[in-house]
Design an enzyme around this catalytic site. Structure first.
Site, PDB file in Angstrom:
ATOM      1  CE1 TYR A 237      18.979 165.637  19.053  1.00  0.00           C
ATOM      2  CE2 TYR A 237      17.112 167.147  19.214  1.00  0.00           C
ATOM      3  CZ  TYR A 237      18.337 166.403  19.961  1.00  0.00           C
ATOM      4  OH  TYR A 237      18.785 167.094  21.007  1.00  0.00           O
TER       5      TYR A 237
ATOM      6  CD  GLU B  23      33.375 143.288  49.040  1.00  0.00           C
ATOM      7  OE1 GLU B  23      32.225 143.307  49.576  1.00  0.00           O
ATOM      8  OE2 GLU B  23      34.212 143.639  49.417  1.00  0.00           O
TER       9      GLU B  23
ATOM     10  CG  HIS C 129      25.612 122.831  39.979  1.00  0.00           C
ATOM     11  ND1 HIS C 129      24.364 123.082  39.563  1.00  0.00           N
ATOM     12  CD2 HIS C 129      26.036 121.807  39.144  1.00  0.00           C
ATOM     13  CE1 HIS C 129      24.336 122.207  38.359  1.00  0.00           C
ATOM     14  NE2 HIS C 129      25.001 121.249  38.123  1.00  0.00           N
TER      15      HIS C 129
ATOM     16  CB  SER D 216      37.462 145.780  58.888  1.00  0.00           C
ATOM     17  OG  SER D 216      36.431 146.094  60.214  1.00  0.00           O
TER      18      SER D 216
ATOM     19  CE  LYS E 271      36.176 141.183  57.107  1.00  0.00           C
ATOM     20  NZ  LYS E 271      34.956 141.335  57.311  1.00  0.00           N
TER      21      LYS E 271
ATOM     22  CG  ASN F 192      36.841 143.321  54.252  1.00  0.00           C
ATOM     23  OD1 ASN F 192      36.692 142.184  54.717  1.00  0.00           O
ATOM     24  ND2 ASN F 192      36.584 144.515  54.841  1.00  0.00           N
TER      25      ASN F 192
END
Ligand code: ARG
Length: 474
Positions: free
Chosen positions: A333, A306, A172, A293, A299, A301
């Site tokens: 087809y 991501e 968790h 950034s 920063k 990143n």
């Protein structure tokens, strides 16, 4: 439709019908028809596979006496020249010629004349395209496997360096029990091994030859499908002509395996995003795999992580796209199937890039052992070890031990202390059977080291597994 599409002219072109199928047509297709029908922008990517299929087909036609050896020789020379033109970037692809098959055949006609017209004997674009895509995917699977193995090696390197590094294991996303960082890395090595297994299972079913199924019903010419299958490195010719031209489950299998693999990558990508954030600071990405950034100078990143996470959406979308294309298509087809290649190519590109990026990020990941160790000991992560001590050393039933430990955790919380900082008398006020040896199990190191069950996180186990994987991956 916008100007950029280059298809704004909707007036039909009356001059020149298609030379490859225009026999029963009086005028050429509308430019809109041409735009929706053409797939050359996508399927030119399998030009090499189409050439290979044509070369094998021509050799077989000559061997079976269906075309002359002279014609075959000139077809092979023409195909070779087309391959050279493509390699040099001198081949002109034409939208009017619809797809890669017709582009190549038309060019062959320009180069060698009449014999080019004999190549399509006993063949249809339907078996031709299925052959080409299977060949293309076979090569793609081999590339993916190479990338997966490289990724596993990067993870294994980290596992080896950090087998003794203790971190919090989570459930968790709450601190649960201390684990070895190496163990965490090996979890992904295992996942990638199953991914490789899925791709290699898919490869077996991909590697069967549809060539010679012709349009849908087979052919009356005395062809030799074993011969073309063998020449193209397929395991065998497919046994049913209708199935051979209309099956796309081989592409769906690739996309399914790619989706599952991408979901695995996405989970690690998410962990990188979490672990690199200041609240965790468990790991740091190298400059090579971080971005800055434009406004906040401090920063760093994790953009690559991501984007790997996001590309999973594309890849799963590609699987869905083809599932929906195939759903409800009657045999054999249908032109719908032309939409199979774009998702396959897209998923392949996204997966390969994701694997390379993950390998790069993990290959030079900075591991913050202090932060991991501190977090491993926080949040009462050794509470289970305390309960286990009561069971093992004082024969307390586990449920009761669990309850007493919960009370001890509550006490630690009120005193704002870790478990190991509590005094023995305080602990004994809840569990009188405790003695000084309990402190031996309350450190995260001891906790992890005690988990020696098969598959458990004890660094000793992890090292055994690392040696097995080193052997496997060498
Ligand atoms: N470009 C087509 C495809 O990818 C080739 C097969 C065309 N067959 C046909 N009967 N029109 O599916």
């Amino acid at each position: 439709m916008t100007k950029d599409n280059n298809t704004t002219n909707t007036s039909d072109n009356k001059s020149g019908t298609n030379t490859l199928w225009g026999g029963r047509f009086d005028s050429a297709p509308s430019s809109i028809m041409e735009a929706i029908n053409a797939s050359i922008g996508v399927d030119k990517r399998m030009a090499a596979e189409d050439l290979a299929g044509s070369s094998a087909h021509a050799a077989m036609l000559a061997a079976c006496g269906i075309i002359s050896h002279e014609d075959e020789t000139s077809i092979q020379a023409g195909l070779k020249q087309i391959a050279d033109e493509m390699a040099k970037g001198e081949f002109t692809f034409s939208t009017a010629l619809e797809d890669i098959h017709m582009n190549i055949e038309a060019r062959l006609g320009e180069l060698i004349g009449e014999p080019a017209g004999r190549l399509h004997t006993a063949r249809s674009r339907n078996d031709q395209v299925a052959t080409g895509l299977r060949l293309w995917l076979r090569g793609a699977l081999d590339d993916v496997d190479t990338l997966l193995a490289a990724f596993q090696r990067a993870l294994l390197g980290l596992a080896e360096a950090e087998a003794d590094t203790i971190m919090p294991g989570f459930t968790h996303l709450q601190s649960a029990q201390p684990v070895s960082f190496g163990h965490h890395m090996l979890a992904y090595v295992e996942m990638m091994a199953r991914d490789r297994g899925r791709f290699s299972d898919a490869r077996k079913r991909i590697n069967q030859s549809p060539l010679g199924a012709a349009a849908l019903a087979g052919t009356a010419y005395p062809i030799d499908r074993e011969m073309t299958a063998k020449k193209l490195g397929f395991d065998k010719p497919m046994a049913n002509s209708l199935d051979a031209v209309s099956a796309r489950d081989f592409a769906l299998e690739f996309l399914s395996a790619a989706s599952i693999c991408a979901v695995h990558l996405s989970r690690l990508a998410e962990e990188l995003v979490i672990w690199t954030s200041a609240g965790f600071a468990f790991v740091s990405l190298s400059d090579q795999f971080s971005t800055g950034s434009s406004i906040m100078p401090q920063k760093r990143n994790p953009d690559a992580a991501e984007l790997v996470r996001a590309k999973t959406g594309r890849i799963c979308g590609d699987l869905n796209a083809l599932l929906m294309v195939m759903k409800g298509l009657p045999l054999a087809y249908s032109k719908d199937m032309q939409e199979d290649k774009e998702p396959v190519f897209d998923a392949y590109d996204a997966l390969c890039l994701s694997l390379s990026a993950m390998t790069g990020m993990m290959g030079d990941l900075g591991v913050n052992r202090e932060a991991l160790g501190a977090a491993a000991g926080a949040a009462y992560s050794t509470a289970t070890d305390l309960a286990d001590w009561l069971v093992r050393e004082a024969d307390v039933p586990f449920r009761e031990a669990h309850h007493m430990t919960g009370q001890i955790v509550k006490l630690a919380e009120t005193q704002n202390k870790t478990l190991s900082a509590l005094s023995l008398p305080d602990m004994q006020s809840i569990a009188p059977m405790l003695n000084n040896t309990v402190f031996d199990v309350l450190t995260p190191q001891a906790s992890a080291a005690s988990r020696i069950s098969y598959g458990g996180t004890a660094p000793k186990n992890v090292k055994t597994q690392i040696n097995i994987w080193k052997e496997n991956l060498s």
